[in-house]
Design a protein around this motif. Structure first.
Motif, short mmCIF file in Angstrom:
data_model
loop_
_atom_site.label_atom_id
_atom_site.label_comp_id
_atom_site.label_asym_id
_atom_site.label_seq_id
_atom_site.Cartn_x
_atom_site.Cartn_y
_atom_site.Cartn_z
N ALA A 190 4.77 -13.59 9.11
CA ALA A 190 4.95 -12.49 7.98
C ALA A 190 6.11 -11.36 8.67
O ALA A 190 6.00 -11.16 9.88
CB ALA A 190 3.51 -11.66 7.77
N LEU A 191 6.16 -10.61 7.74
CA LEU A 191 7.45 -9.55 7.95
C LEU A 191 6.69 -8.26 7.32
O LEU A 191 6.26 -8.30 6.25
CB LEU A 191 8.58 -9.99 7.56
N MET A 192 6.67 -7.08 8.21
CA MET A 192 6.15 -5.94 7.69
C MET A 192 6.79 -4.93 8.16
O MET A 192 7.57 -4.86 9.01
CB MET A 192 4.72 -5.53 8.43
N VAL A 193 7.01 -3.68 6.86
CA VAL A 193 7.77 -2.70 7.08
C VAL A 193 6.97 -1.43 6.81
O VAL A 193 5.87 -1.64 5.84
CB VAL A 193 8.84 -2.34 6.58
N GLN A 194 6.73 -0.40 7.64
CA GLN A 194 5.94 0.92 7.34
C GLN A 194 6.55 2.06 7.52
O GLN A 194 7.56 2.40 8.18
CB GLN A 194 4.76 0.94 8.37
N THR A 195 6.29 3.28 6.78
CA THR A 195 6.90 4.71 6.93
C THR A 195 5.81 5.77 6.63
O THR A 195 4.56 5.13 6.27
CB THR A 195 8.03 4.64 5.63
N THR A 196 6.03 6.73 7.07
CA THR A 196 5.33 7.92 6.92
C THR A 196 5.34 8.52 5.57
O THR A 196 4.37 9.27 5.42
CB THR A 196 5.74 8.84 7.99
N PHE A 197 6.13 8.35 4.87
CA PHE A 197 6.16 8.71 3.42
C PHE A 197 5.27 8.03 2.58
O PHE A 197 4.95 6.60 2.60
CB PHE A 197 7.68 8.57 3.01
N GLU A 253 3.31 9.15 14.36
CA GLU A 253 2.82 9.77 13.08
C GLU A 253 2.32 8.86 12.08
O GLU A 253 2.72 7.75 12.07
CB GLU A 253 3.89 10.66 12.41
N ALA A 254 1.22 9.21 11.58
CA ALA A 254 0.39 7.90 10.80
C ALA A 254 1.53 7.40 9.64
O ALA A 254 2.09 8.56 9.14
CB ALA A 254 -1.16 8.54 10.38
N ALA A 255 1.44 6.34 9.42
CA ALA A 255 2.22 5.63 8.22
C ALA A 255 1.45 5.89 6.99
O ALA A 255 0.09 5.71 7.11
CB ALA A 255 2.52 4.24 8.73
N HIS A 256 2.19 5.93 5.84
CA HIS A 256 1.35 5.90 4.64
C HIS A 256 1.78 5.07 3.75
O HIS A 256 1.09 4.67 2.66
CB HIS A 256 1.58 7.50 4.02
N SER A 257 3.04 4.34 3.93
CA SER A 257 3.30 3.52 2.90
C SER A 257 3.54 2.19 3.97
O SER A 257 4.05 2.06 4.68
CB SER A 257 4.73 3.50 2.25
N ARG A 258 2.88 0.88 3.52
CA ARG A 258 3.27 -0.37 4.06
C ARG A 258 3.45 -1.61 3.17
O ARG A 258 2.95 -1.74 2.06
CB ARG A 258 1.79 -0.72 4.60
N LEU A 259 4.20 -2.23 3.37
CA LEU A 259 4.65 -3.66 2.73
C LEU A 259 5.06 -4.79 3.63
O LEU A 259 5.48 -4.75 4.85
CB LEU A 259 6.14 -3.11 2.16
N THR A 260 4.20 -5.79 3.39
CA THR A 260 4.05 -6.82 4.02
C THR A 260 4.31 -8.29 3.14
O THR A 260 3.63 -8.36 2.30
CB THR A 260 2.91 -6.95 4.93
N VAL A 261 5.27 -8.97 3.83
CA VAL A 261 5.22 -10.20 2.96
C VAL A 261 5.40 -11.62 3.68
O VAL A 261 5.81 -11.23 4.98
CB VAL A 261 7.12 -10.08 2.32
N PRO A 262 4.94 -12.63 3.25
CA PRO A 262 4.97 -13.84 4.30
C PRO A 262 6.33 -14.33 4.27
O PRO A 262 7.17 -14.29 3.55
CB PRO A 262 4.06 -14.83 3.09
N ILE A 263 6.30 -14.90 5.16
CA ILE A 263 7.72 -15.59 5.82
C ILE A 263 7.15 -17.25 5.63
O ILE A 263 6.35 -17.69 6.57
CB ILE A 263 8.10 -15.58 7.10
N HIS A 294 0.81 -1.31 -0.01
CA HIS A 294 -0.02 0.09 -0.01
C HIS A 294 0.74 1.18 0.08
O HIS A 294 1.81 1.26 0.89
CB HIS A 294 -1.09 0.10 1.43
N GLY A 295 0.74 2.14 -0.95
CA GLY A 295 1.38 3.37 -1.15
C GLY A 295 0.75 4.74 -0.47
O GLY A 295 1.51 5.45 -0.26
N THR A 296 -0.55 4.71 -0.13
CA THR A 296 -0.99 5.70 0.38
C THR A 296 -2.28 5.40 1.31
O THR A 296 -2.74 4.69 0.94
CB THR A 296 -1.65 6.67 -0.90
N ARG A 297 -2.13 5.88 2.55
CA ARG A 297 -3.12 5.68 3.44
C ARG A 297 -4.34 6.79 3.27
O ARG A 297 -4.15 7.72 3.06
CB ARG A 297 -2.48 6.08 4.77
#
Length: 818
Positions: free
Chosen positions: A519-526, A500-510, A481-484
């Protein structure tokens, strides 16, 4: 725009040729005179003064510096007027040297010739072979002559209704530059006079094309020199952002504009990303970053994807090619969009030039300069993009290899997560990182996470639901997801108070193989921070993490089994020593004493027999000796039977088991049922294993206590021996191979039983009812001495047929051998 150097010379040459060749040699009479003399009908031509005046007008336009399109259009219009024709087309040779393209067209409106500009046609061999200064006359009604034209031209001239065609090739210094086509709709063939009259017009057109080509070469050289200078000022190797920043600063100076923006094309997101800017205030840069610059929203950018030519927007406020919000925010008055395309014509990006001053615009020289500069810049930019991709891929592979090596050295999930946290922060934006691993019952996730670069202590157990980790674990697919949005259907963060609310999220299965374990997930405010590169990188890291987690679990399993087996082995040795001591004590303290007593009493019996008056006393001694010997014989038989029953070797498994359960029931006052159905005798080794398994299972039940009724069932099907034992005793919990060995005897006996079954290549399952009682099913490989009839049912059928599955037991069923 250009100013041809040979314009005046061309005009003088054309005047001389017209006066000598056309006017003097071929005096033109009236059309009535030609008809009266029997000549073919021909259009009336201009007077000598009118012809020369028309040639001088074309020469002046050629020398005035007008655009090539205007000059060619003027030549075409003059040809139609002087030669009394209907249509005139001027073709120029494309850089490929294979095709013509229509550069100018003129004629009556009802013939729709304006739509011909830009049309292509292949260069015919007849045109290439035509000498300079000669023209071709084609009767379009002659099918044989018409066949020499390319198919597109035959169709187009037929569509125009042409009857006669005059083709004049355009040469300069022996090089074919184009051709001039003059068409008459009426049946009035072109005579020699018309052909000669067309030659000066062809010379003007050739000069215009040649001068334009020369000016393009000069402009291209200047642009190349500018790019070379830019290349020398930029430290190499440079990334695309550095190059584009230098480019926009150069464009501000040459060819010149108020502001310049460089945008790279992001195919994954389908939009242009602002990358560099010059001449823009900092607050306007922030505004530019907030505007979505996709081709769907910006028509000018959509044209750049499909075109290789610069686009000039004279009045940006009134044009629909740029969003009005962008024009107003940046204060644009005029704009020029220049495409940047790669070697395969793929879109690399665009340059957007704008003039913020009222009335300012872009000249033809600026457009031509930017077009030339864009060709050289595109090559430089494409090389930088390719180098950046190679460098990024190399760095990603290096990081992945380093992560894999580091993870392989870890033996617990906590250390593994901390290592991931440190490594991922160096290659992608991971302000928030979370790793969720499925619990053994696969109903929840044990989540470890970090926020703002700090690992949060502890583990959070989250039931499987609709959170991002659970969704990825359930689907096994990558979620990006690129935009919240405010109406996001899924929660974005598991625990992030005051963040601060995250706007980009990437989740991949382990996953390990096809088995998803977390699962492994990273998020960022950008916004739109992750793309295909990040997906590939995180997926590779998740793959290595899955392998490391599985290895850590296997290591702990092997370690626990090693510890458990050490305890069991120690207990077995102690039990063997205890059994030996018990055997020695029994023989020494009991059997030997009884035998010694019997010897003594036999001596006394012998003495009594010698005294005839003591027969009765001797008989009593002999009876007591017999009873004592019988009792010792029975006890020795039991001892020998417990070590290895002779019945097992002589009669087989079933009689030995019946003897075992009979003795067990009598000694412990327990009701035991035995049901044995075997197709024949087993091998001696398998009979001994099955016997010991039942023996140790009964010993475990006794050690656990509380059993009053047992049922033992033995079957063999499909080469597998199935032993099922039911009891109604106590069982507070099911044992498992993962349980730590307890010191109480019941656990030791069960662990010893598990070890024996596993060493025999078998499998064991244990279940218990909530109200008491247990069920053990043991399967071990077996082989009969004589091949029995085939039985299609598997040994596992006994478990289901007896109705002791998970549902009936109402309690826990555990795999005691895994």
């Amino acid at each position: 725009m250009y100013r041809p150097k040979a314009a005046c010379q061309t005009a003088q040459m054309s005047r001389h040729s017209v006066s000598n060749d056309v006017i003097d040699t071929h005096p033109m009479g009236s059309a009535a005179e030609q008809v009266s003399t029997g000549a073919a009908p021909a259009a009336s031509g201009p007077s000598q003064a009118g012809y020369i005046e028309s040639m001088e007008a074309v020469a002046r336009r050629l020398a005035s510096g007008e655009s090539l399109a205007d000059v060619l259009h003027s030549i075409a219009a003059t040809a139609v007027s002087l030669l009394d024709a209907d249509v005139a087309l001027l073709w120029s040779v494309l850089p490929d040297g294979v095709n013509f393209v229509v550069s100018a067209a003129t004629g009556p409106a009802h013939l729709h010739v304006s739509g011909l500009v830009g049309a292509y046609s292949v260069i015919a061999d007849e045109i290439r072979a035509q000498p300079a200064g000669e023209a071709l006359v084609v009767d379009l009604a002659d099918s044989g002559r018409l066949a020499s034209l390319p198919s597109y031209e035959r169709w187009e001239f037929g569509h125009l209704g042409g009857r006669h065609l005059l083709i004049v090739p355009l040469h300069a210094h022996g090089q074919l530059l184009g051709r001039l086509d003059i068409v008459r709709v009426e049946d009035a063939p072109f005579d020699d006079l018309a052909r000669r009259a067309a030659l000066p017009l062809a010379a003007f057109a050739a000069a215009a094309l040649r001068d334009h080509a020369l000016s393009r070469i000069v402009e291209d050289q200047q642009a190349f020199q500018s790019v070379i200078g830019l290349h020398q000022t930029v430290e190499q190797p440079a990334d695309p952002r550095t190059i584009l920043q230098a480019v926009v600063e150069l464009v501000i100076r040459e060819p010149g504009c108020d502001r310049c923006y460089a945008m790279l094309w992001n195919a994954a997101r389908g939009e242009f990303i602002p990358t560099a800017v010059a001449g823009l205030a900092s607050q306007l840069v922030d505004i530019l970053k907030l505007i979505t610059l996709s081709p769907q929203l910006v028509p000018a950018f959509d044209q750049m994807i499909h075109s290789g030519r610069p686009l000039v927007i004279a009045d940006a406020a009134r044009s629909t090619l740029l969003p009005l919000s962008l024009v107003r925010a940046l204060g644009m008055h005029a704009a020029m969009v220049v495409p940047l395309r790669g070697r395969r014509r793929q879109t690399l990006g665009v340059l957007l030039l704008d003039q913020a001053r009222e009335g300012a615009g872009f000249t033809d020289q600026q457009v031509a300069a930017m077009s030339s500069m864009a060709r050289h810049l595109s090559m430089m930019l494409e090389n930088a993009i390719l180098f950046e991709e190679v460098r990024t891929t190399s760095e990603s592979m290096s990081v992945i290899n380093e992560i894999a090596i580091q993870l392989a050295m870890l033996a617990d999930e906590e250390s593994l997560f901390r290592q991931l946290h440190r490594q991922l922060a160096s290659v992608l934006d991971a302000s928030h990182l979370a790793m969720g691993l499925l619990t053994p019952d696969r109903r929840a996730l044990d989540v470890r996470y970090s926020h703002d670069g700090e690992v949060v202590a502890g583990i959070q157990r989250v039931p499987l639901g609709n959170d991002p980790l659970s969704v990825t674990v359930s689907s096994g697919r990558v979620e990006l997801h690129g935009t919240r949005s405010d109406a996001a259907p899924l929660p974005w963060q598991l625990t992030a108070e005051h963040s601060e609310a995250a706007h980009s999220r990437l989740t991949v299965p382990i996953a390990v193989g096809r088995n998803v374990i977390g699962a492994l997930m990273v998020q960022t405010t950008f916004r739109n921070a992750y793309g295909p590169r990040e997906v590939e990188l995180l997926s590779s890291v998740a793959l290595h993490a899955g392998i490391a987690i599985e290895n850590a679990r296997l290591y702990r399993l092997v370690q626990s089994r090693g510890d458990r087996r050490a305890v069991v082995l120690d207990e077995v040795i102690n039990r063997q020593e205890a059994e030996r001591k018990e055997l020695v004590d029994d023989i020494h303290d009991d059997t030997l004493q009884v035998l010694a007593s019997c010897l003594y009493r036999l001596d006394r019996a012998c003495d009594a027999v010698q005294a005839l008056d003591q027969h009765q006393q001797a008989l009593q001694h002999l009876v007591a000796i017999r009873d004592s010997l019988a009792e010792n014989v029975t006890r020795l038989r039991k001892r020998i039977f417990s070590l290895r029953p002779a019945t097992l070797d002589r009669l087989g498994l079933e009689p030995s088991l019946r003897e075992l359960v009979g003795s067990f029931g009598r000694d412990r006052a327990v009701d035991v049922e035995l049901d044995v159905q075997l197709p024949g005798r087993l091998t001696a080794e398998h009979e001994m294993v099955a016997y010991r398994v039942v023996q140790e299972a009964l010993a475990h039940i006794v050690a656990r206590g509380g059993a009053s009724h047992l049922r033992v069932r033995v079957r063999q099907r499909a080469g597998v021996i199935s032993i099922t034992i039911h009891d109604d005793g106590r069982m507070e919990r099911a044992a498992s191979a993962y349980d730590d060995a307890a010191e109480d005897r019941s656990d030791i006996t069960l662990l010893a039983l598990i070890e024996r079954v596993e060493l025999a290549g078998g499998h064991m399952r244990v279940a218990h009812r909530a109200g008491g009682g247990s069920l053990m099913q043991i399967t071990i490989p077996g082989m009969t001495r004589a091949i029995a009839g085939d039985d299609s049912r598997s040994a596992g059928d006994d478990w289901g047929q007896q109705g002791h599955g998970d549902a009936e037991m109402g309690g826990e069923v555990r795999d005691a051998g895994s």
